[in-house]
Write a protein that holds these residues in place. Structure first.
Motif, short mmCIF file in Angstrom:
data_model
loop_
_atom_site.label_atom_id
_atom_site.label_comp_id
_atom_site.label_asym_id
_atom_site.label_seq_id
_atom_site.Cartn_x
_atom_site.Cartn_y
_atom_site.Cartn_z
N THR A 111 8.14 -38.82 -40.18
CA THR A 111 9.24 -38.18 -39.46
C THR A 111 10.36 -39.21 -39.44
O THR A 111 10.16 -40.35 -39.00
CB THR A 111 8.84 -37.81 -38.02
N ILE A 112 11.52 -38.81 -39.94
CA ILE A 112 12.67 -39.72 -39.94
C ILE A 112 13.03 -40.03 -38.49
O ILE A 112 13.20 -39.13 -37.68
CB ILE A 112 13.88 -39.09 -40.66
N ALA A 113 13.14 -41.31 -38.19
CA ALA A 113 13.54 -41.73 -36.85
C ALA A 113 15.05 -41.90 -36.86
O ALA A 113 15.56 -42.79 -37.52
CB ALA A 113 12.86 -43.05 -36.48
N PRO A 114 15.78 -41.04 -36.15
CA PRO A 114 17.24 -41.16 -36.16
C PRO A 114 17.70 -42.49 -35.58
O PRO A 114 17.07 -43.05 -34.69
CB PRO A 114 17.70 -40.01 -35.25
N CYS A 115 18.81 -42.98 -36.11
CA CYS A 115 19.42 -44.20 -35.59
C CYS A 115 20.22 -43.87 -34.35
O CYS A 115 20.99 -42.91 -34.34
CB CYS A 115 20.34 -44.82 -36.63
N LEU A 116 20.03 -44.65 -33.32
CA LEU A 116 20.76 -44.47 -32.06
C LEU A 116 21.56 -45.74 -31.80
O LEU A 116 20.99 -46.76 -31.41
CB LEU A 116 19.79 -44.23 -30.91
N PRO A 117 22.87 -45.71 -32.04
CA PRO A 117 23.66 -46.90 -31.73
C PRO A 117 23.64 -47.13 -30.23
O PRO A 117 23.67 -46.19 -29.44
CB PRO A 117 25.07 -46.53 -32.21
N ILE A 118 23.57 -48.38 -29.83
CA ILE A 118 23.43 -48.68 -28.41
C ILE A 118 24.69 -48.33 -27.62
O ILE A 118 24.68 -48.37 -26.40
CB ILE A 118 23.04 -50.16 -28.17
N GLU A 124 23.66 -38.01 -25.16
CA GLU A 124 23.92 -37.85 -26.59
C GLU A 124 22.72 -38.32 -27.41
O GLU A 124 22.33 -37.68 -28.38
CB GLU A 124 25.18 -38.61 -27.00
N ALA A 125 22.11 -39.43 -27.01
CA ALA A 125 20.91 -39.92 -27.72
C ALA A 125 19.79 -38.89 -27.64
O ALA A 125 19.11 -38.62 -28.63
CB ALA A 125 20.46 -41.25 -27.12
N LEU A 126 19.62 -38.30 -26.47
CA LEU A 126 18.60 -37.27 -26.29
C LEU A 126 18.89 -36.06 -27.17
O LEU A 126 17.99 -35.51 -27.82
CB LEU A 126 18.52 -36.87 -24.82
N ARG A 127 20.15 -35.66 -27.23
CA ARG A 127 20.53 -34.52 -28.10
C ARG A 127 20.23 -34.82 -29.57
O ARG A 127 19.77 -33.95 -30.31
CB ARG A 127 22.01 -34.18 -27.93
N VAL A 128 20.48 -36.06 -30.00
CA VAL A 128 20.20 -36.43 -31.40
C VAL A 128 18.71 -36.30 -31.68
O VAL A 128 18.31 -35.72 -32.69
CB VAL A 128 20.69 -37.87 -31.70
N LEU A 129 17.86 -36.83 -30.80
CA LEU A 129 16.42 -36.76 -31.02
C LEU A 129 15.92 -35.31 -31.02
O LEU A 129 15.09 -34.94 -31.86
CB LEU A 129 15.66 -37.57 -29.97
N VAL A 154 11.47 -41.12 -22.47
CA VAL A 154 12.20 -42.08 -21.64
C VAL A 154 13.64 -41.63 -21.45
O VAL A 154 14.18 -41.68 -20.34
CB VAL A 154 12.13 -43.51 -22.25
N LEU A 155 14.27 -41.16 -22.53
CA LEU A 155 15.64 -40.69 -22.42
C LEU A 155 15.74 -39.47 -21.52
O LEU A 155 16.67 -39.32 -20.74
CB LEU A 155 16.22 -40.38 -23.81
N ARG A 156 14.75 -38.58 -21.63
CA ARG A 156 14.74 -37.39 -20.78
C ARG A 156 14.63 -37.79 -19.30
O ARG A 156 15.34 -37.25 -18.45
CB ARG A 156 13.58 -36.48 -21.16
N CYS A 157 13.77 -38.75 -19.00
CA CYS A 157 13.65 -39.22 -17.62
C CYS A 157 14.95 -39.83 -17.12
O CYS A 157 15.36 -39.58 -15.98
CB CYS A 157 12.53 -40.26 -17.51
N LEU A 158 15.62 -40.60 -17.97
CA LEU A 158 16.90 -41.18 -17.57
C LEU A 158 17.95 -40.11 -17.33
O LEU A 158 18.72 -40.18 -16.38
CB LEU A 158 17.41 -42.15 -18.65
N ALA A 159 17.99 -39.12 -18.21
CA ALA A 159 18.96 -38.04 -18.07
C ALA A 159 18.74 -37.27 -16.78
O ALA A 159 19.68 -36.76 -16.17
CB ALA A 159 18.91 -37.12 -19.27
#
Length: 163
Positions: A111-118, A124-129, A154-159
């Motif tokens: 599965t391609i792991a999308p790049c998430l710029p910091i 937005e990171a969650l939407r990309v994933l 983890v991103l979902r919990c933060l959101a």
């Protein structure tokens, strides 16, 4: 389900500027628009903590990786010298493939792991994933170098401000 996607992009020139502007507009910016760079210690799992295999690895090497692996995912690299993962393989999926007795087609399982710029926000990171149907994303610095992985959970919990 294997995600077919374009290879990860390692250049993020406009993202950094866009989120810096958002943050400078208001001191009351919610956590969902904070750039990932502020949250790195919370969300980053270093690449070295994942078991790693290379596209050319043998069944024996893959079997050993599955048996030793503590995490649910194994990072796949093009070669031993490559520091940027092509993506990841779920441990269970690789184990099932190995049980067939034939050498797995690793690229088919990746599965391609999308790049998430910091510099992008949590939302937005969650939407990309979600859009890429990926559970893991590669966190990249401003030069595009991989600095670690983060999970959709983890991103979902933060959101949702549960972390």
């Amino acid at each position: 389900m294997t995600t077919t996607s374009e290879p990860p992009s390692r250049a993020f020139p406009s993202e950094a500027n866009r989120y810096c502007e958002i943050l400078s507009l208001s001191d009351q910016a919610c956590s969902s628009v904070r750039p990932l760079t502020v949250l790195l210690s919370t969300i980053t799992t270093p690449l070295k903590q994942f078991e790693r295999i290379h596209v050319g690895d043998t069944c024996d090497v893959m079997r050993d990786a599955v048996m030793r692996m503590q995490r649910d995912y194994c990072l796949v690299f093009a070669s031993p010298d490559d520091g940027f993962p092509l993506g990841y393989v779920a441990r269970k999926r690789l184990a099932l493939e190995l049980l067939t007795g034939s050498r797995p087609d690793v690229l088919r399982l990746v599965t391609i792991a999308p790049c998430l710029p910091i510099s992008i926000s949590v939302n937005e990171a969650l939407r990309v994933l979600v859009r890429k149907q990926a559970q893991l994303g590669v966190l990249c610095d401003r030069e595009g170098a991989a600095i670690g992985m983060c999970t959709r959970e983890v991103l979902r919990c933060l959101a949702e401000d549960r972390l």
